[in-house]
Scaffold this motif. Sequence first.
Motif, PDB file in Angstrom:
ATOM      1  N   VAL B   6      15.036 123.253  35.411  1.00 40.86           N
ATOM      2  CA  VAL B   6      14.464 122.084  34.979  1.00 40.86           C
ATOM      3  C   VAL B   6      13.651 121.115  35.874  1.00 40.86           C
ATOM      4  O   VAL B   6      12.457 120.584  36.027  1.00 40.86           O
ATOM      5  N   ILE B   7      14.298 121.040  37.247  1.00 38.82           N
ATOM      6  CA  ILE B   7      13.762 120.411  38.322  1.00 38.82           C
ATOM      7  C   ILE B   7      12.429 121.245  38.614  1.00 38.82           C
ATOM      8  O   ILE B   7      11.370 120.533  38.941  1.00 38.82           O
ATOM      9  N   HIS B   8      12.460 122.772  38.864  1.00 39.50           N
ATOM     10  CA  HIS B   8      11.326 123.321  39.110  1.00 39.50           C
ATOM     11  C   HIS B   8      10.162 122.886  37.925  1.00 39.50           C
ATOM     12  O   HIS B   8       8.959 122.672  38.523  1.00 39.50           O
ATOM     13  N   THR B  10       9.975 120.217  36.305  1.00 40.96           N
ATOM     14  CA  THR B  10       9.539 118.794  36.521  1.00 40.96           C
ATOM     15  C   THR B  10       8.452 119.007  37.519  1.00 40.96           C
ATOM     16  O   THR B  10       7.499 118.023  37.291  1.00 40.96           O
ATOM     17  N   PHE B  11       8.711 119.291  38.930  1.00 45.39           N
ATOM     18  CA  PHE B  11       7.635 119.316  39.607  1.00 45.39           C
ATOM     19  C   PHE B  11       6.383 119.852  39.430  1.00 45.39           C
ATOM     20  O   PHE B  11       5.469 119.573  39.829  1.00 45.39           O
ATOM     21  N   LEU B  14       4.517 117.641  37.626  1.00 43.27           N
ATOM     22  CA  LEU B  14       4.164 116.340  38.388  1.00 43.27           C
ATOM     23  C   LEU B  14       2.771 116.988  39.218  1.00 43.27           C
ATOM     24  O   LEU B  14       1.696 116.161  39.463  1.00 43.27           O
ATOM     25  N   GLU B  15       3.006 118.061  39.680  1.00 43.99           N
ATOM     26  CA  GLU B  15       1.813 118.706  40.700  1.00 43.99           C
ATOM     27  C   GLU B  15       0.910 118.971  39.583  1.00 43.99           C
ATOM     28  O   GLU B  15      -0.374 118.870  40.359  1.00 43.99           O
ATOM     29  N   LEU B  42       9.266 115.674  29.770  1.00 49.29           N
ATOM     30  CA  LEU B  42       9.457 115.425  31.044  1.00 49.29           C
ATOM     31  C   LEU B  42       8.351 114.574  31.520  1.00 49.29           C
ATOM     32  O   LEU B  42       8.835 113.967  32.620  1.00 49.29           O
TER      33      LEU B  42
END
Lengths: 250, 250
Positions: B6-8, B10-11, B14-15, B42
């Motif tokens: 999830v975190i990966h 999400t970023f 974002l990126e 997300l």
Amino acid sequence: MATTSVIHRTFAVLEAVAASGSTTAKEVAQQLEIPLPSVYRLLNDLVANQYLVHLKDDGRFELGPKCFDLGLSFRQRLLAPSPIRQATAELHRTLQAASYFAVYRGADIVLTYLSDCDQHPRLRPLRFGFHEAAHATAFGKILLSGMTAEQRGSYLEARGMPILTPHTIARQDVLSDHLDEVSTRGIAWEHEEFLPRTTCAAAPVRNGSGMCVGALAVSMPSRKVTGLEARIESALREYAGQCSRYMRAG
Amino acid sequence: MATTSVIHRTFAVLEAVAASGSTTAKEVAQQLEIPLPSVYRLLNDLVANQYLVHLKDDGRFELGPKCFDLGLSFRQRLLAPSPIRQATAELHRTLQAASYFAVYRGADIVLTYLSDCDQHPRLRPLRFGFHEAAHATAFGKILLSGMTAEQRGSYLEARGMPILTPHTIARQDVLSDHLDEVSTRGIAWEHEEFLPRTTCAAAPVRNGSGMCVGALAVSMPSRKVTGLEARIESALREYAGQCSRYMRAG
DNA sequence: GCATGCGTTCTCATGGGGCGAGAATACTCC
DNA sequence: GGAGTATTCTCGCCCCATGAGAACGCATGC
């Protein structure tokens, strides 16, 4: 509240590190009341994604390079275009006062350029990216007055109207009347509603359709304003007009 | 690869937004090959956390204010202290050349101050926070030479040694010999290994224990360097010494 | 060498919640 | 009013994040 709690948690950790500058896993854990193993997982994921670094010497975590990259991207995207910057700088020179340019950004109101110097410094809390207290700033009033009633309503609903000085307008109905006046006059004044002993004024910048898309503003020590009101207003109109011309062209 | 996907993800989202400046959910979805509903989830989480904004007019997503805040925190944390900045600026003035200061940060090597001007501009890719290509920069060589063999090994392992010009050192054994020399001489030269027609030099800054903790560097057009080598080295040593004194005190 | 303490990682059973296809809704633009 | 697009909702599946507890690694001190 937030749907995905992981994401919320992750950013809570990231911001905890940002706020403290440098911190340990344990501190984050007790500050956010998250069990230690989970904190380590999140921290390690953030490190893997380059948003944090793990200082091996003393086992502290700090912000990583990706954080700065994000900041750069944000700045690059939002910085006012060069003709706007020039007009703001000339306004600064002409009135001998720190000058500002702000725009809408979605539902928000954001400062996208500042021009100041040692003799005429910007107001302390103001900086590129500033997006608070629209009800208590001249450029904020201009941009609020350019919103529809319901946009403005939900804006003030979401952010409230914090009282910053004894002169801050704290009631929605009072502000609403005030903004009507701002709208018809085409100039917003703000007298010590944001910071004591400081007065600001702003004028709208419009696009080809005549819609308000930005605000040009100046700040001065209140004592220096007396007698100069007309001159300030005409300079604001003049340079805001320059900006509007650019907006119509682009 | 990353534990929490999830975190990966999400970023990654974002990126993706950061890279394009302004983009739509659909574009992100097909670029990252994530189903649309998930992308919206997300994006909305990121908006809720103020890392993105949703521009209602045209339905595009852009970076939010928290991104800039992160950048500020990073900068504030990393910016070299004032005496270091002064020494770097004086080096700039003395040698009429853009000057740089870099330090370790965990396993990384980061530029934390630059001093330049219109006549002596910084090298284009170099900026505050720069942390790449240590094998091809003078300050990078200084700081690599201050690492233990295994630290250096894993550093180069992780980042590789990209070839930037025909003169870039691309082999670890060659670099290793070169760094031994740098270490004994106490000065690093870099001749057109990073950018064509550009030469850099750097000297180590040490703390009270004599450990290398930073590097002071200058860059110049190669044609201007000839005959000045000794002068450059002595100025570097002089101002690096000033920095070291500060490091011992603090 | 052994004990102590601290930072960090591992193990593992549990169940919360993230997932994505598809449908539904809310828009805008002809 | 209809076509097209943007966005959200529904919902059952099952993945994987979770956190307690233990183990590991590495100091430092006795």
